[in-house]
Enzyme design. Structure first.
Site, mmCIF file in Angstrom:
data_model
loop_
_atom_site.group_PDB
_atom_site.id
_atom_site.type_symbol
_atom_site.label_atom_id
_atom_site.label_comp_id
_atom_site.label_asym_id
_atom_site.label_seq_id
_atom_site.Cartn_x
_atom_site.Cartn_y
_atom_site.Cartn_z
ATOM 1 N N HIS A 86 -3.000 7.415 2.499
ATOM 2 C CA HIS A 86 -3.468 6.103 2.056
ATOM 3 C C HIS A 86 -4.842 5.846 2.667
ATOM 4 O O HIS A 86 -5.035 5.990 3.870
ATOM 5 C CB HIS A 86 -2.469 5.034 2.487
ATOM 6 N N CYS B 163 0.814 -1.224 0.000
ATOM 7 C CA CYS B 163 0.000 0.000 0.000
ATOM 8 C C CYS B 163 0.850 1.279 0.000
ATOM 9 O O CYS B 163 0.322 2.365 -0.244
ATOM 10 C CB CYS B 163 -0.959 0.006 1.186
ATOM 11 N N ASN C 174 -10.047 0.294 0.327
ATOM 12 C CA ASN C 174 -8.585 0.330 0.298
ATOM 13 C C ASN C 174 -8.114 -0.318 -1.011
ATOM 14 O O ASN C 174 -8.249 -1.526 -1.181
ATOM 15 C CB ASN C 174 -8.042 -0.421 1.517
#
Ligand code: COA
Length: 332
Positions: A253, A114, A283
């Site tokens: 993020h 990520c 996500n």
């Protein structure tokens, strides 16, 4: 090339697969509810690839839009941030470059999960600073739902698929859009907090199918994500000579709305400085930050001259930040 050449953000694009999976659809097959998912994560829906659509497909769509946004048809290098490459070997970036008509250019993957997009930006900026390339297409793309155990209520609601991309060009440090400094970190001792145990060189095939899916220790990951993103944002802002209060927009993020809220608190930032589109996308791993950049720019939440910090956190563990003053780009 003069040594003062830095990377300047010149184009931006994003792409989401069309299939929307709402919380109710998940609640029909797993022991969860729309209320639980919304209140614990801030997510209402996410996009999921149809069978046959892969990370390369997502990356090509986003990459094309970033090139168009920059008014370019060429780039000298493609850096693809992903942890869901179409094949274990080779990297997917060369296939993306070919499909974009960028024949023969340097192309490789960066896997920092990520955090991959911020690592990819640093890599692209490095290629430009070293004089290896003048235009670098940096793409964050993940079909991350391919790693998620369809029976795991702890991870299914969180993740979605998508891609976002920027075109970096060589430019001047004083220009709007000039990237940097960067702050990048990792902590490999904590890899097991969030990983897919089997499928790699150490354990090619496990008899337990669950070993081939993502396993996550959610609460511990949550705590690390808040602390590390806040710590890194402070470091990068300090290195730039800014104060935390100078930040106009924090594009973090998109892991969990509560992580962004806690991070804002830890930094002493007003909550409206933290941009979030997690409600609609979940996500999306390495695609999360560039999709958020594109959405924020489309909504007018990013204006030319805004002081913008990007903050990432992911499996590995990895985390990092960079910043820029927002340029005049129209996202594709
Ligand atoms: N629906 C309903 N209940 C659920 C559930 C779901 N989808 N998932 C877990 N639960 C239950 C748990 O079993 C637990 O039940 P118990 O109290 O009876 O034991 C309860 O909800 C609370 O679980 P907990 O794990 O403490 O919830 P949480 O508030 O920490 O939220 C996450 C869970 C995963 C949303 C949260 O920890 C998180 O977002 N972590 C970070 C994950 C992340 O960002 N990963 C990617 C990093 S890049």
């Amino acid at each position: 090339m003069p040594s003062s050449q830095v990377a300047v953000l010149a184009g931006l694009g994003s792409w989401l697969p069309p299939r929307v999976v709402g919380n109710e659809e998940i609640a029909q097959r797993l022991d969860t509810s729309d209320e639980w998912i919304r209140s614990r994560t801030g997510i209402a829906e996410r996009r999921v690839v149809d069978p046959g659509t892969s990370t390369v497909d997502l990356a090509v769509e986003a990459g094309r839009r970033a090139l168009t946004s920059a008014g370019e048809t060429e780039a000298d290098a493609v850096v693809l941030a992903t942890s869901t490459a179409d094949q274990l070997c080779p990297a997917s970036a060369p296939q993306v470059a070919t499909k974009l008509g960028l024949n023969g250019v340097a192309a490789f993957d960066v896997n920092a999960v990520c955090s991959g997009f911020v690592y990819g930006l640093a890599t692209g900026a490095g290629l430009i600073a070293a004089g290896v390339a003048r235009r670098v297409l940096v793409i964050g793309a993940d079909a991350f739902t391919s790693l998620v155990d369809p029976e795991d209520r702890g991870t299914v609601p969180i993740f979605g698929d998508g891609a976002g991309a920027v075109l970096l060009r060589a430019g001047d440090p004083d220009e709007l859009g000039a990237l940097g400094p960067f702050d990048l970190h990792s902590e490999g001792e904590l890899a097991e907090l969030l990983w897919v145990e089997a499928g790699g060189a150490k354990n090619r095939r496990s008899d337990d199918p669950r070993d081939h899916y993502l396993v996550m220790q959610g609460q511990t990951v949550f705590r690390h994500a808040c602390a590390r993103m806040a710590e890194s944002a402070r470091a990068v802002v300090g290195a730039a000579g800014w104060a935390v209060g100078d930040i106009d927009r924090f594009i973090g993020h998109q892991a969990n709305i509560r992580i962004l809220q806690t991070c804002a608190k830890q930094l002493g930032l007003a909550e409206d400085v933290m941009y979030s589109n997690i409600e609609k996308v979940g996500n999306t791993s390495a695609a999360s930050i560039p999709i958020a950049l594109a959405d924020a720019a489309k909504e007018g939440a990013l204006q030319p001259g805004h002081r913008v910090v990007m903050g990432a956190f992911g499996a590995g563990l990895t985390w990092g930040s960079t910043l820029l003053r927002w340029p005049d780009v129209i996202p594709g």
